[in-house]
Scaffold this motif. Sequence first.
Motif, PDB file in Angstrom:
ATOM      1  N   ARG A 121       0.837  -1.206   0.000  1.00 46.59           N
ATOM      2  CA  ARG A 121       0.000   0.000   0.000  1.00 46.59           C
ATOM      3  C   ARG A 121       0.868   1.251   0.000  1.00 46.59           C
ATOM      4  O   ARG A 121       0.583   2.235  -0.717  1.00 46.59           O
ATOM      5  CB  ARG A 121      -0.936  -0.013   1.213  1.00 46.59           C
ATOM      6  N   LEU A 122       1.905   1.256   0.814  1.00 47.94           N
ATOM      7  CA  LEU A 122       2.800   2.404   0.841  1.00 47.94           C
ATOM      8  C   LEU A 122       3.500   2.591  -0.498  1.00 47.94           C
ATOM      9  O   LEU A 122       3.778   3.729  -0.907  1.00 47.94           O
ATOM     10  CB  LEU A 122       3.824   2.228   1.972  1.00 47.94           C
ATOM     11  N   GLU A 123       3.776   1.521  -1.207  1.00 45.69           N
ATOM     12  CA  GLU A 123       4.334   1.618  -2.560  1.00 45.69           C
ATOM     13  C   GLU A 123       3.335   2.278  -3.508  1.00 45.69           C
ATOM     14  O   GLU A 123       3.694   3.146  -4.314  1.00 45.69           O
ATOM     15  CB  GLU A 123       4.691   0.226  -3.083  1.00 45.69           C
ATOM     16  N   ARG A 124       2.076   1.825  -3.433  1.00 40.26           N
ATOM     17  CA  ARG A 124       1.061   2.397  -4.333  1.00 40.26           C
ATOM     18  C   ARG A 124       0.896   3.895  -4.098  1.00 40.26           C
ATOM     19  O   ARG A 124       0.664   4.664  -5.037  1.00 40.26           O
ATOM     20  CB  ARG A 124      -0.282   1.678  -4.133  1.00 40.26           C
ATOM     21  N   PHE A 125       0.997   4.308  -2.840  1.00 42.32           N
ATOM     22  CA  PHE A 125       0.779   5.715  -2.504  1.00 42.32           C
ATOM     23  C   PHE A 125       2.041   6.565  -2.643  1.00 42.32           C
ATOM     24  O   PHE A 125       1.974   7.787  -2.471  1.00 42.32           O
ATOM     25  CB  PHE A 125       0.246   5.844  -1.071  1.00 42.32           C
ATOM     26  N   ALA A 126       3.179   5.950  -2.942  1.00 44.93           N
ATOM     27  CA  ALA A 126       4.433   6.697  -2.975  1.00 44.93           C
ATOM     28  C   ALA A 126       4.381   7.945  -3.859  1.00 44.93           C
ATOM     29  O   ALA A 126       4.851   9.009  -3.448  1.00 44.93           O
ATOM     30  CB  ALA A 126       5.578   5.779  -3.387  1.00 44.93           C
ATOM     31  N   PRO A 127       3.813   7.879  -5.075  1.00 51.07           N
ATOM     32  CA  PRO A 127       3.750   9.104  -5.887  1.00 51.07           C
ATOM     33  C   PRO A 127       2.939  10.211  -5.216  1.00 51.07           C
ATOM     34  O   PRO A 127       3.311  11.386  -5.291  1.00 51.07           O
ATOM     35  CB  PRO A 127       3.082   8.623  -7.180  1.00 51.07           C
ATOM     36  N   TRP A 128       1.825   9.841  -4.578  1.00 53.96           N
ATOM     37  CA  TRP A 128       1.025  10.855  -3.884  1.00 53.96           C
ATOM     38  C   TRP A 128       1.772  11.410  -2.685  1.00 53.96           C
ATOM     39  O   TRP A 128       1.760  12.624  -2.442  1.00 53.96           O
ATOM     40  CB  TRP A 128      -0.316  10.265  -3.417  1.00 53.96           C
ATOM     41  N   ILE A 129       2.439  10.543  -1.914  1.00 49.74           N
ATOM     42  CA  ILE A 129       3.195  10.993  -0.750  1.00 49.74           C
ATOM     43  C   ILE A 129       4.272  11.986  -1.169  1.00 49.74           C
ATOM     44  O   ILE A 129       4.460  13.036  -0.538  1.00 49.74           O
ATOM     45  CB  ILE A 129       3.819   9.783  -0.014  1.00 49.74           C
ATOM     46  N   ALA A 130       4.986  11.681  -2.249  1.00 46.71           N
ATOM     47  CA  ALA A 130       6.037  12.581  -2.733  1.00 46.71           C
ATOM     48  C   ALA A 130       5.468  13.935  -3.124  1.00 46.71           C
ATOM     49  O   ALA A 130       6.112  14.973  -2.937  1.00 46.71           O
ATOM     50  CB  ALA A 130       6.756  11.948  -3.914  1.00 46.71           C
ATOM     51  N   GLN A 131       4.253  13.914  -3.659  1.00 47.17           N
ATOM     52  CA  GLN A 131       3.612  15.165  -4.063  1.00 47.17           C
ATOM     53  C   GLN A 131       3.081  15.937  -2.866  1.00 47.17           C
ATOM     54  O   GLN A 131       3.257  17.156  -2.759  1.00 47.17           O
ATOM     55  CB  GLN A 131       2.464  14.854  -5.027  1.00 47.17           C
ATOM     56  N   ALA A 132       2.436  15.230  -1.930  1.00 47.16           N
ATOM     57  CA  ALA A 132       1.810  15.884  -0.780  1.00 47.16           C
ATOM     58  C   ALA A 132       2.821  16.345   0.252  1.00 47.16           C
ATOM     59  O   ALA A 132       2.605  17.346   0.942  1.00 47.16           O
ATOM     60  CB  ALA A 132       0.794  14.937  -0.137  1.00 47.16           C
ATOM     61  N   PHE A 133       3.933  15.616   0.364  1.00 48.75           N
ATOM     62  CA  PHE A 133       4.953  15.927   1.355  1.00 48.75           C
ATOM     63  C   PHE A 133       6.299  16.055   0.643  1.00 48.75           C
ATOM     64  O   PHE A 133       7.033  15.071   0.495  1.00 48.75           O
ATOM     65  CB  PHE A 133       5.000  14.836   2.429  1.00 48.75           C
ATOM     66  N   PRO A 134       6.626  17.249   0.161  1.00 47.76           N
ATOM     67  CA  PRO A 134       7.834  17.445  -0.649  1.00 47.76           C
ATOM     68  C   PRO A 134       9.114  16.976   0.027  1.00 47.76           C
ATOM     69  O   PRO A 134      10.084  16.653  -0.659  1.00 47.76           O
ATOM     70  CB  PRO A 134       7.845  18.961  -0.880  1.00 47.76           C
ATOM     71  N   GLU A 135       9.123  16.923   1.369  1.00 47.79           N
ATOM     72  CA  GLU A 135      10.328  16.471   2.055  1.00 47.79           C
ATOM     73  C   GLU A 135      10.659  15.007   1.763  1.00 47.79           C
ATOM     74  O   GLU A 135      11.765  14.544   2.030  1.00 47.79           O
ATOM     75  CB  GLU A 135      10.193  16.672   3.571  1.00 47.79           C
ATOM     76  N   THR A 136       9.685  14.284   1.199  1.00 54.26           N
ATOM     77  CA  THR A 136       9.934  12.890   0.813  1.00 54.26           C
ATOM     78  C   THR A 136      10.324  12.765  -0.664  1.00 54.26           C
ATOM     79  O   THR A 136      10.492  11.656  -1.162  1.00 54.26           O
ATOM     80  CB  THR A 136       8.694  12.010   1.058  1.00 54.26           C
ATOM     81  N   GLY A 137      10.443  13.879  -1.350  1.00 50.08           N
ATOM     82  CA  GLY A 137      10.698  13.856  -2.790  1.00 50.08           C
ATOM     83  C   GLY A 137      11.971  13.136  -3.178  1.00 50.08           C
ATOM     84  O   GLY A 137      11.995  12.342  -4.114  1.00 50.08           O
ATOM     85  N   ASP A 138      13.064  13.422  -2.439  1.00 40.72           N
ATOM     86  CA  ASP A 138      14.331  12.773  -2.769  1.00 40.72           C
ATOM     87  C   ASP A 138      14.250  11.264  -2.587  1.00 40.72           C
ATOM     88  O   ASP A 138      14.968  10.505  -3.260  1.00 40.72           O
ATOM     89  CB  ASP A 138      15.458  13.337  -1.903  1.00 40.72           C
ATOM     90  N   ALA A 139      13.393  10.818  -1.664  1.00 43.93           N
ATOM     91  CA  ALA A 139      13.217   9.380  -1.433  1.00 43.93           C
ATOM     92  C   ALA A 139      12.073   8.822  -2.260  1.00 43.93           C
ATOM     93  O   ALA A 139      11.653   7.684  -2.060  1.00 43.93           O
ATOM     94  CB  ALA A 139      12.950   9.115   0.044  1.00 43.93           C
ATOM     95  N   ARG A 140      11.543   9.630  -3.183  1.00 42.62           N
ATOM     96  CA  ARG A 140      10.473   9.223  -4.093  1.00 42.62           C
ATOM     97  C   ARG A 140       9.246   8.695  -3.355  1.00 42.62           C
ATOM     98  O   ARG A 140       8.668   7.680  -3.709  1.00 42.62           O
ATOM     99  CB  ARG A 140      11.005   8.211  -5.104  1.00 42.62           C
ATOM    100  N   GLY A 141       8.881   9.415  -2.287  1.00 43.73           N
ATOM    101  CA  GLY A 141       7.653   9.082  -1.571  1.00 43.73           C
ATOM    102  C   GLY A 141       7.785   8.018  -0.510  1.00 43.73           C
ATOM    103  O   GLY A 141       6.776   7.587   0.054  1.00 43.73           O
ATOM    104  N   VAL A 142       8.988   7.593  -0.218  1.00 46.59           N
ATOM    105  CA  VAL A 142       9.201   6.604   0.845  1.00 46.59           C
ATOM    106  C   VAL A 142       9.423   7.350   2.160  1.00 46.59           C
ATOM    107  O   VAL A 142      10.288   8.219   2.249  1.00 46.59           O
ATOM    108  CB  VAL A 142      10.399   5.695   0.546  1.00 46.59           C
ATOM    109  N   ILE A 143       8.627   7.009   3.160  1.00 42.29           N
ATOM    110  CA  ILE A 143       8.753   7.634   4.477  1.00 42.29           C
ATOM    111  C   ILE A 143       9.721   6.788   5.301  1.00 42.29           C
ATOM    112  O   ILE A 143       9.354   5.751   5.842  1.00 42.29           O
ATOM    113  CB  ILE A 143       7.380   7.729   5.166  1.00 42.29           C
ATOM    114  N   GLU A 144      10.964   7.222   5.373  1.00 46.30           N
ATOM    115  CA  GLU A 144      11.970   6.442   6.094  1.00 46.30           C
ATOM    116  C   GLU A 144      13.012   7.360   6.701  1.00 46.30           C
ATOM    117  O   GLU A 144      13.166   8.511   6.286  1.00 46.30           O
ATOM    118  CB  GLU A 144      12.628   5.410   5.155  1.00 46.30           C
ATOM    119  N   SER A 145      13.718   6.855   7.703  1.00 45.48           N
ATOM    120  CA  SER A 145      14.721   7.640   8.415  1.00 45.48           C
ATOM    121  C   SER A 145      16.084   6.971   8.318  1.00 45.48           C
ATOM    122  O   SER A 145      16.180   5.760   8.088  1.00 45.48           O
ATOM    123  CB  SER A 145      14.329   7.782   9.886  1.00 45.48           C
TER     124      SER A 145
END
Length: 468
Positions: free
Chosen positions: A52-76
Amino acid sequence: MAVRGNFRDDPFLARLADQEPSAWFNPAVTTTAEGLVASGLSSAIVDDAAARLERFAPWIAQAFPETGDARGVIESPLHAAPDMQRELGLTAGRLLLKRDDVLPVSGSIKARGGVHEVLEYAESLVMEAGLLPSPAEVGESTNRAAENDTDTVQSLTSGLTVAGHEDEVAGIKDYRVFSSDPFRELMAEHRVVVGSTGNLGLSIGITAAALGLQANVHMSTHAQAWKKELLRSLGVEVVEHSTDYTAAVEAGRKAAQADPTTHFVDDEHSVSLFAGYAVAGRRVARQVAGQGIAVDEDHPLFVHLPCGIGGAPGGVAYGLKLEFGDAVHCVFAEPTAAPCMMLGVYTGLHDEISVAELGLDTHTVADGLAVGRPSGFVGRRMQGLIEGYYTVADQRMKDLVKALYATEGILAEPSAAAALDGPQWITTDADYRQRMNLTDQRLQNATHIAWLTGGGMVPEEIQRSYLA
């Protein structure tokens, strides 16, 4: 097991009642294979969350620009902390920091589970409304690839259309359609509700607002004011309660039950939250392997996780056990004023006992861990997989915050700093070491991960107060 009401007859419970920093390593811990079976959970829930997080990755990257470099992956990041290791006097093994204090979206470990559950709810709404086909219809069987592979994500979602609104979203081929008007109009008709000490409420509220969902966060008055103000600035309704965290959760649950358009995020029992947290296990496995760190019987991995109600550390521990098996040893850290998970597992009563029965009030500088009654879901399902628990006094957490900043330049919340005390309990408990066959050589080869669970969104003036 202890007898309710006679805790003074049990020396260990008496120490907890006196708020004496203490550790307890569960003698009933099992092998990973036995513990996973006893949990009654399936690894499929983690696969589903990762997909599910993979499917949403493009939206996450768009909604939260800080994840852009990680292409929508929320990770630390995960990195070594040699100066802090010396400060702690840890001479055997190595110390790594898992930097969830800078985890995108909400700056805490709660971003994984909280974001995932809101996304799962939003996805279910649009599929029920016929705006998107089911994941199976867009190639669900192929979405087990690496989460940072944008080409994979796009291949999974290529060709998606918004039924009845094709012209409005022409050219959009992936989950960025969740930012389009028809999707947001649907979201605006629905609401998510959660009870929170603070960080879960932030992740739920921030994600809900980004999708256009309405949101209500029920919080104790003990929760930090800046977290409430931030949520309100996003249009999230914050409902304050003069009672403790458990009462705030119950109030949120009751408010949601009366409305069919409302989804309640149950921090005590949610499988969706748990699964979202568990995704961290496979990501840490990749990070550890990428750094060339061996993890096996002779090179044990110890992971020290701050614990409030237990959902986040429980989910992470489950994911770690799936990846590393018996080679990983998970330990929970709690404030001396709120050792709810330790109390629940130690007595075998789980969510049927509260720290209030020890005379504790949960008032602690670690507001994210200020919980009186643990998750029975996590306590019962994970009791064979969590090896130990320890408590940390408020002043010690403050000192650790200062030491971490002085040595590594990292400013984490006091609750996150609690993770740094874990290695000392392991190295000094001879009974635990003998039972787990942790020889001096194995401890010399060990890796310790202190999971810094929050702090990235703390306002500057509050950060300064931590160091004052």
